[in-house]
Structures are given as structure tokens and as C-alpha cells.
Motif scaffolding. Structure first.
Motif, PDB file in Angstrom:
ATOM      1  N   VAL A  86     -31.171  20.157 -20.617  1.00 25.62           N
ATOM      2  CA  VAL A  86     -31.248  21.316 -21.500  1.00 25.62           C
ATOM      3  C   VAL A  86     -30.104  21.307 -22.494  1.00 25.62           C
ATOM      4  CG1 VAL A  86     -31.266  23.851 -21.592  1.00 25.62           C
ATOM      5  CG2 VAL A  86     -32.424  22.652 -19.719  1.00 25.62           C
ATOM      6  N   GLN A  87     -28.907  20.982 -22.002  1.00 26.35           N
ATOM      7  CA  GLN A  87     -27.750  20.980 -22.890  1.00 26.35           C
ATOM      8  C   GLN A  87     -26.643  20.096 -22.326  1.00 26.35           C
ATOM      9  OE1 GLN A  87     -24.547  22.948 -22.568  1.00 26.35           O
ATOM     10  NE2 GLN A  87     -23.901  22.920 -24.693  1.00 26.35           N
ATOM     11  N   LEU A  88     -26.022  19.317 -23.193  1.00 23.38           N
ATOM     12  CA  LEU A  88     -24.886  18.473 -22.817  1.00 23.38           C
ATOM     13  C   LEU A  88     -23.792  18.618 -23.858  1.00 23.38           C
ATOM     14  CD1 LEU A  88     -23.408  16.247 -21.211  1.00 23.38           C
ATOM     15  CD2 LEU A  88     -24.695  14.558 -22.551  1.00 23.38           C
ATOM     16  N   THR A  89     -22.613  19.030 -23.402  1.00 19.01           N
ATOM     17  CA  THR A  89     -21.425  19.079 -24.239  1.00 19.01           C
ATOM     18  C   THR A  89     -20.420  18.084 -23.694  1.00 19.01           C
ATOM     19  OG1 THR A  89     -21.763  21.426 -24.709  1.00 19.01           O
ATOM     20  CG2 THR A  89     -19.567  20.541 -25.127  1.00 19.01           C
ATOM     21  N   GLY A  90     -19.855  17.240 -24.554  1.00 20.50           N
ATOM     22  CA  GLY A  90     -18.896  16.246 -24.099  1.00 20.50           C
ATOM     23  C   GLY A  90     -19.588  15.036 -23.504  1.00 20.50           C
ATOM     24  N   ASP A 115     -26.870   9.411  -9.789  1.00 21.27           N
ATOM     25  CA  ASP A 115     -25.472   9.810  -9.631  1.00 21.27           C
ATOM     26  C   ASP A 115     -24.973  10.307 -10.972  1.00 21.27           C
ATOM     27  OD1 ASP A 115     -22.844   9.294  -7.760  1.00 21.27           O
ATOM     28  OD2 ASP A 115     -22.397   8.985  -9.882  1.00 21.27           O
ATOM     29  N   ILE A 116     -24.344  11.476 -11.004  1.00 22.47           N
ATOM     30  CA  ILE A 116     -23.910  12.113 -12.248  1.00 22.47           C
ATOM     31  C   ILE A 116     -22.421  12.365 -12.195  1.00 22.47           C
ATOM     32  CG2 ILE A 116     -24.205  14.144 -13.717  1.00 22.47           C
ATOM     33  CD1 ILE A 116     -26.949  14.433 -12.043  1.00 22.47           C
ATOM     34  N   GLN A 117     -21.750  12.069 -13.301  1.00 23.28           N
ATOM     35  CA  GLN A 117     -20.317  12.319 -13.390  1.00 23.28           C
ATOM     36  C   GLN A 117     -19.995  12.882 -14.763  1.00 23.28           C
ATOM     37  OE1 GLN A 117     -17.958   8.977 -12.202  1.00 23.28           O
ATOM     38  NE2 GLN A 117     -16.011  10.046 -12.421  1.00 23.28           N
ATOM     39  N   THR A 118     -19.309  14.024 -14.803  1.00 24.60           N
ATOM     40  CA  THR A 118     -18.942  14.641 -16.068  1.00 24.60           C
ATOM     41  C   THR A 118     -17.472  14.387 -16.369  1.00 24.60           C
ATOM     42  OG1 THR A 118     -18.500  16.742 -14.954  1.00 24.60           O
ATOM     43  CG2 THR A 118     -20.693  16.442 -15.932  1.00 24.60           C
ATOM     44  N   GLY A 119     -17.135  14.306 -17.653  1.00 27.35           N
ATOM     45  CA  GLY A 119     -15.770  14.055 -18.075  1.00 27.35           C
ATOM     46  C   GLY A 119     -15.029  15.331 -18.428  1.00 27.35           C
ATOM     47  N   PRO A 120     -13.768  15.216 -18.866  1.00 32.21           N
ATOM     48  CA  PRO A 120     -12.976  16.389 -19.244  1.00 32.21           C
ATOM     49  C   PRO A 120     -13.639  17.141 -20.399  1.00 32.21           C
ATOM     50  CG  PRO A 120     -11.585  14.439 -19.020  1.00 32.21           C
ATOM     51  CD  PRO A 120     -13.004  13.956 -18.974  1.00 32.21           C
ATOM     52  N   GLY A 121     -13.678  18.458 -20.277  1.00 29.76           N
ATOM     53  CA  GLY A 121     -14.225  19.291 -21.339  1.00 29.76           C
ATOM     54  C   GLY A 121     -15.732  19.258 -21.469  1.00 29.76           C
ATOM     55  N   SER A 122     -16.414  18.649 -20.540  1.00 30.20           N
ATOM     56  CA  SER A 122     -17.864  18.517 -20.659  1.00 30.20           C
ATOM     57  C   SER A 122     -18.600  19.603 -19.874  1.00 30.20           C
ATOM     58  CB  SER A 122     -18.316  17.138 -20.184  1.00 30.20           C
ATOM     59  OG  SER A 122     -17.995  16.944 -18.827  1.00 30.20           O
ATOM     60  N   ASN A 123     -19.857  19.784 -20.219  1.00 28.89           N
ATOM     61  CA  ASN A 123     -20.720  20.748 -19.542  1.00 28.89           C
ATOM     62  C   ASN A 123     -22.140  20.212 -19.599  1.00 28.89           C
ATOM     63  OD1 ASN A 123     -21.112  23.601 -18.445  1.00 28.89           O
ATOM     64  ND2 ASN A 123     -22.575  23.589 -20.121  1.00 28.89           N
ATOM     65  N   LEU A 124     -22.827  20.202 -18.454  1.00 26.86           N
ATOM     66  CA  LEU A 124     -24.160  19.623 -18.374  1.00 26.86           C
ATOM     67  C   LEU A 124     -25.108  20.590 -17.691  1.00 26.86           C
ATOM     68  CD1 LEU A 124     -26.184  17.200 -18.499  1.00 26.86           C
ATOM     69  CD2 LEU A 124     -25.203  16.448 -16.315  1.00 26.86           C
ATOM     70  N   VAL A 125     -26.239  20.857 -18.349  1.00 26.20           N
ATOM     71  CA  VAL A 125     -27.276  21.720 -17.788  1.00 26.20           C
ATOM     72  C   VAL A 125     -28.581  20.943 -17.769  1.00 26.20           C
ATOM     73  CG1 VAL A 125     -28.544  23.892 -18.011  1.00 26.20           C
ATOM     74  CG2 VAL A 125     -26.146  23.775 -18.726  1.00 26.20           C
ATOM     75  N   PHE A 126     -29.252  20.886 -16.617  1.00 26.59           N
ATOM     76  CA  PHE A 126     -30.519  20.169 -16.523  1.00 26.59           C
ATOM     77  C   PHE A 126     -31.414  20.813 -15.478  1.00 26.59           C
ATOM     78  CE2 PHE A 126     -27.703  18.147 -13.475  1.00 26.59           C
ATOM     79  CZ  PHE A 126     -28.504  17.830 -12.387  1.00 26.59           C
ATOM     80  N   VAL A 127     -32.682  20.418 -15.499  1.00 27.24           N
ATOM     81  CA  VAL A 127     -33.689  20.974 -14.592  1.00 27.24           C
ATOM     82  C   VAL A 127     -34.436  19.829 -13.920  1.00 27.24           C
ATOM     83  CG1 VAL A 127     -35.792  22.367 -14.413  1.00 27.24           C
ATOM     84  CG2 VAL A 127     -33.995  23.034 -16.026  1.00 27.24           C
ATOM     85  N   ILE A 128     -34.592  19.919 -12.606  1.00 24.41           N
ATOM     86  CA  ILE A 128     -35.449  18.989 -11.861  1.00 24.41           C
ATOM     87  C   ILE A 128     -36.367  19.818 -10.972  1.00 24.41           C
ATOM     88  CG2 ILE A 128     -35.620  17.105 -10.198  1.00 24.41           C
ATOM     89  CD1 ILE A 128     -32.939  16.110 -11.028  1.00 24.41           C
ATOM     90  N   GLY A 129     -37.676  19.612 -11.103  1.00 18.66           N
ATOM     91  CA  GLY A 129     -38.613  20.374 -10.290  1.00 18.66           C
ATOM     92  C   GLY A 129     -38.443  21.857 -10.518  1.00 18.66           C
TER      93      GLY A 129
END
Length: 239
Positions: free
Chosen positions: A47-51, A71-85
Motif C-alpha cells: 500500500v505504501q513504502l517510505t524509505g 523475509d522483510i527488513q526495513t531501514g532507518p527512517g522507513s515505513n512499510l504498509v502491505f496486505v496479505i489475505g
């Protein structure tokens, strides 16, 4: 906006849902039909990825899809929104997690949080869990927030924001039933004979859970009831 307590998190990080790009992304996601339409049209479920973020060790492109088994890994200052099922997820910066496969490719059976923090809303289902180093939480259909506090010797924190969760830490088991944020610390060693101790509602907001619920066509218990509690971590509303 509801009041919230912060520990080692910035106000900016917690208020990601107010960003114009996040609001536009959510509106576009819903206008295009949500996950069923995304799957039918073979579009991304992000839905949305920042950084910056990594998907299975490679840089994540917002046009990619996240699948169970990843496997998911976010970095400094990032934000991740997603949908599964029928589940939606918001991953804070500097976090690492894995989503494991359930009965189908698009069903999450287990979310394994290794570092950082994630908020999530789960539709009704069976045999699903969130696993942290010192806690396993069986999910029935609920909204939750989980965080590993690196600055507190990786102490595990879990909030059942609403719904029913089967908690298992060390030799202790309990069922959490909450209408409005019931929170716990889960410790590797028992303190006064218990592994799960009450906590306040930390580092997450009502509005984040409402945002995630909307992505999967749900409402939180406080939206349905039209009232809230005092967010002391007890799990109860004000009547």
C-alpha cells in the motif's frame, strides 16, 4: 487524535498515517478494490513504502508483491504498509520479520518478529500466530502491536489492541480479551513467578489500527462501539 505514550520512538514515526502520501496511497488502494482487485490485476499488495526496505535480501521495489514465505527488513527512517489475505501490516523502521505460509499462498499462518516493531490487523481465521523471542501470541481475529525493545535488552512488548489473543510466554499461558489495548511485557526469566506482566499502551496509536483495519474492510471495536478507554493497558473501554 488520541493521546499516546512514546518510548524510544519519535512523534514523526508514530504519526506516519497522517502523511499525505500515506493517505493518498490508502485512498487509491481502496478505490481500486483492495487486495482482491490487486490479485486479479496482478498488482502489488504494497500500500505504501517510505524509505528503503529489503525483500529476501534484495532491495524492495514498491511495485513488487510481498508473499507468504518472504523475509522483510526495513531501514532507518522507513515505513512499510502491505496486505496479505485478510491481514494488514505496518512495519516500523529498523525491523525484520518473516511471514510464513498458511493453507494458501495468500494466507499468513505465522508472523515471526526478529527485531523492531509491527502493527497488524487480522481478519477472522484459525491457526495463526505472532512469534517473538520470548512470546507466542495465537491470533483469532484482532488488532495488535508488537515490539522488541533493543535498548531494554531486547525485552518483548505486546499489545492486544482489540480482540482475543492466546498468550504463551515461558511456562505461563493466558487468554487476553480486550476491547481497547491490553498490553504486556514478556520476559525470558520469570519475575515474581510470572513471565507476562502488565504494561501501558506504548508506541502506537488508535488511528494506526483504524488505518490498517480500513484496508481490509474492517472497523476496530472502539469505532463500532463509538467510545474509547483511557489507554492504560487494561484492555477496557470507558462506559
Amino acid at each position: 487524535m488520541t493521546a499516546h505514550l512514546l518510548t524510544s520512538r519519535s512523534e514523526k514515526e508514530i504519526l506516519w498515517y497522517q502523511r499525505r502520501d500515506a493517505l493518498k496511497a490508502a485512498a487509491a488502494w481502496l478505490a481500486m478494490g483492495g487486495l482482491p482487485a490487486a490479485m486479479a490485476q496482478q498488482r502489488s499488495n504494497i500500500v505504501q513504502l517510505t524509505g528503503d526496505a529489503l525483500l529476501n535480501g534484495a532491495r524492495l521495489d514498491p511495485l513488487q508483491s510481498i508473499q507468504t514465505g518472504d523475509d522483510i527488513q526495513t531501514g532507518p527512517g522507513s515505513n512499510l504498509v502491505f496486505v496479505i489475505g485478510n491481514s494488514s501490516f505496518q512495519v516500523r523502521q529498523n525491523s525484520r520479520l518473516a511471514v510464513e505460509r498458511g493453507a494458501t499462498l495468500n494466507a499468513v499462518s505465522l508472523l515471526r518478529l526478529l527485531t523492531g516493531a509491527v502493527a497488524s490487523v487480522w481478519g477472522k481465521g484459525v491457526n495463526r500466530a505472532i512469534v517473538m523471542p520470548t512470546l507466542t501470541a495465537g491470533i483469532r481475529g484482532t488488532g495488535v502491536y508488537a515490539e522488541i525493545f533493543a535498548e531494554r535488552d531486547n525485552r518483548n512488548y505486546f499489545c492486544n489492541c482489540y480482540g482475543t489473543v492466546d498468550m504463551d510466554a515461558g511456562k505461563q499461558k493466558l487468554v487476553s480479551q480486550a476491547d481497547y489495548h491490553q498490553a504486556f511485557w514478556a520476559d525470558a526469566e520469570a519475575k515474581n513467578g510470572v513471565f507476562l506482566t502488565p504494561a501501558q499502551a506504548l508506541n502506537h496509536t488508535d488511528e494506526e489500527l483504524e488505518f490498517l483495519a480500513r484496508l481490509i474492510d474492517q472497523r476496530t471495536t472502539w469505532q463500532i462501539a463509538g467510545r474509547k478507554g483511557n489507554k492504560d493497558g487494561s484492555g477496557k473501554m470507558t462506559y
